[in-house]
Scaffold this active site. Structure first.
Site, short mmCIF file in Angstrom:
data_model
loop_
_atom_site.label_atom_id
_atom_site.label_comp_id
_atom_site.label_asym_id
_atom_site.label_seq_id
_atom_site.Cartn_x
_atom_site.Cartn_y
_atom_site.Cartn_z
N ARG A 44 47.37 42.14 41.10
CA ARG A 44 46.41 41.34 40.35
C ARG A 44 46.82 41.32 38.89
O ARG A 44 47.76 41.99 38.50
CB ARG A 44 44.99 41.89 40.55
CG ARG A 44 44.99 43.42 40.48
CD ARG A 44 43.83 44.02 39.84
NE ARG A 44 43.57 43.52 38.51
CZ ARG A 44 44.19 43.94 37.40
NH1 ARG A 44 45.13 44.87 37.42
NH2 ARG A 44 43.87 43.44 36.23
N ARG A 86 44.97 32.06 44.14
CA ARG A 86 44.02 32.33 43.07
C ARG A 86 44.12 31.17 42.07
O ARG A 86 45.14 31.02 41.41
CB ARG A 86 44.32 33.68 42.40
CG ARG A 86 44.24 34.85 43.38
CD ARG A 86 44.05 36.16 42.69
NE ARG A 86 42.72 36.31 42.14
CZ ARG A 86 42.37 37.29 41.30
NH1 ARG A 86 43.26 38.18 40.93
NH2 ARG A 86 41.14 37.36 40.83
N ASP A 234 43.39 34.63 31.58
CA ASP A 234 43.97 34.05 32.80
C ASP A 234 44.42 32.62 32.57
O ASP A 234 45.34 32.14 33.24
CB ASP A 234 42.96 34.11 33.95
CG ASP A 234 42.93 35.51 34.52
OD1 ASP A 234 42.28 36.38 33.92
OD2 ASP A 234 43.63 35.75 35.53
N ASN A 244 38.83 34.38 31.34
CA ASN A 244 39.22 35.77 31.63
C ASN A 244 38.14 36.38 32.52
O ASN A 244 37.16 35.71 32.87
CB ASN A 244 39.39 36.56 30.32
CG ASN A 244 40.05 37.90 30.55
OD1 ASN A 244 41.11 37.99 31.17
ND2 ASN A 244 39.43 38.98 30.11
N LYS A 245 38.32 37.61 32.90
CA LYS A 245 37.43 38.30 33.84
C LYS A 245 35.96 38.08 33.49
O LYS A 245 35.58 38.14 32.32
CB LYS A 245 37.78 39.80 33.83
CG LYS A 245 36.97 40.68 34.76
CD LYS A 245 36.93 40.20 36.18
CE LYS A 245 38.29 40.02 36.82
NZ LYS A 245 38.27 39.22 38.06
O1 MRU Z 1 40.83 39.51 39.05
P1 MRU Z 1 41.92 40.16 38.24
O2 MRU Z 1 41.89 41.64 38.31
O3 MRU Z 1 43.27 39.58 38.57
O4 MRU Z 1 41.58 39.73 36.75
C1 MRU Z 1 42.48 40.08 35.74
C2 MRU Z 1 42.04 39.67 34.39
O5 MRU Z 1 41.00 39.06 34.20
C3 MRU Z 1 42.97 40.00 33.26
O6 MRU Z 1 42.27 40.19 32.07
C4 MRU Z 1 43.96 38.83 33.06
O7 MRU Z 1 44.52 38.44 34.28
C5 MRU Z 1 45.04 39.20 32.12
S1 MRU Z 1 46.08 40.46 32.74
C6 MRU Z 1 47.26 40.79 31.58
#
Ligand code: MRU
Length: 345
Positions: A44, A86, A234, A244-245
């Site tokens: 991830r 994704r 992202d 982002n998350k």
């Molecule tokens: O769902 P995930 O764990 O893939 O989400 C990751 C994030 O939101 C990170 O902040 C983002 O991908 C940047 S990682 C350098």
């Protein structure tokens, strides 16, 4: 700790669903297995899933032995399968497109030359990711004063990349310069990337870290316990709006209210200059059971309706600066992000 390795014509990945309890590597030998590993969060983080998908295309060509005319169809099918896993992280599309461009240039050559070229490209992307993150770290560390208390969400660390990390890359570089007093690690419901991964990653490096639940951030900011928020990304739209998350947007609003700088750390490959603004970014909706169940334990009614958007979008006016490998970018983002992408507006 390596997150990914190409070994004996297979991909070896650190299974992040097992951390922090078990450090276990899993071998991926087919495009199906790669797609499953990305979808199930075994791997991830936007940059890492891009590189893993790139290696997935190498697997597609490695396992093929028929006429080269049919290989093009196989590559296209693999590309579609991998990018569908994704939808939010643009790095996935970026990496797969870069591999397909490399393939287009050599598709008329013999199979072993095609294999060689694609292996070279995936390896280059993996190495570039590490050097990119080191640069992000160096640029970002300049933004921080000695004794900074940083708050971060999710895991934008070495585990989300091919090493060093983006948001945690800044923390790592700044820590080496004696600038970090502590990192507040937001646990990051529903699947706890903060509690499981960031906490583990920082403690392994002996960087002082304290875990909080996601709803404690405002309390800490109000008490003057947070000097800067640093997150990953992202996908960054042309105007700087950043996906982002889930939970990142709430932190940005809180940071603005408390007059705390809010920094986004990301490689240029996370900038999607073709997407005008954040509202157009596709947001991945994940399995409701991720919210209902923690570990093996159902914490609510088994059939309670749930929403589970994996990401949210922070409007660019809440972002103090975006830190990339090419430097620190500030608003007006429509102009500065175009400039960094060498696009004329
Ligand atoms: O769902 P995930 O764990 O893939 O989400 C990751 C994030 O939101 C990170 O902040 C983002 O991908 C940047 S990682 C350098």
């Amino acid at each position: 700790m390596k997150t990914i390795e190409w070994q004996n014509d297979k991909i070896l990945i650190l299974d992040q669903t097992r951390l922090p309890g078990q450090v276990e590597y899993v071998t991926l030998s087919s495009v199906d297995e790669v797609a499953h590993a990305i979808k199930s969060l075994q791997v991830r983080g936007a940059p890492l899933i891009g590189v893993v998908a790139a290696w997935g295309l190498v697997l597609a060509v490695m396992s093929y032995s028929g006429p080269s005319a049919e290989l093009a169809e196989i590559m296209n099918a693999a590309r579609q399968q991998l990018t569908a896993t994704r939808p939010t992280a643009v790095n996935l599309q970026w990496a797969v497109s870069r591999m397909m461009e490399a393939y287009d240039q050599v598709q008329d050559l013999d199979l072993s030359s095609i294999r060689h070229r694609l292996t070279e490209e995936a390896r280059a992307m993996q190495e570039e990711d590490l050097s990119t993150n080191r640069l992000i770290g160096e640029w970002g560390a300049r933004l921080l004063h000695p004794d900074t208390k940083v708050l971060t969400i999710c895991n934008a660390g070495a585990l989300a990349t091919c090493g060093h990390g983006t948001a945690l890359g800044i923390v790592r570089s700044a820590f080496a310069q004696g600038k970090i007093q502590k990192v507040w690690v937001s646990e990051t419901r529903p699947v706890l990337q903060g509690a499981r991964l960031t906490a583990w990653e920082l403690s392994r490096d002996e960087i002082p870290a304290t875990l909080i639940t996601d709803n404690m951030a405002g309390f800490l900011m109000q008490r003057g316990e947070v000097d800067a928020v640093i997150t990953g990304a992202d996908r960054i739209a042309a105007n700087g709006d950043t996906a982002n998350k889930i939970g990142t947007y709430s932190l940005a609003v809180l940071a603005r209210y408390h007059d705390i700088p809010f920094y986004v750390a990301a490689p240029v490959s996370s900038i999607d200059i073709s997407m005008e603004e954040g509202s157009l970014i596709p947001i991945e909706e994940r399995d409701p059971d991720e919210v209902r169940i923690i570990g093996e334990c159902c914490i609510t009614s088994v059939d309670i309706p749930v929403v589970n958007p994996a990401f949210d979008v922070t409007p660019s006016h809440l972002i103090t600066a975006i830190v990339t490998e090419k430097g620190i970018v500030r608003g007006p983002y429509l102009e500065t992000l175009a400039e960094i992408n060498n696009v004329k507006r």
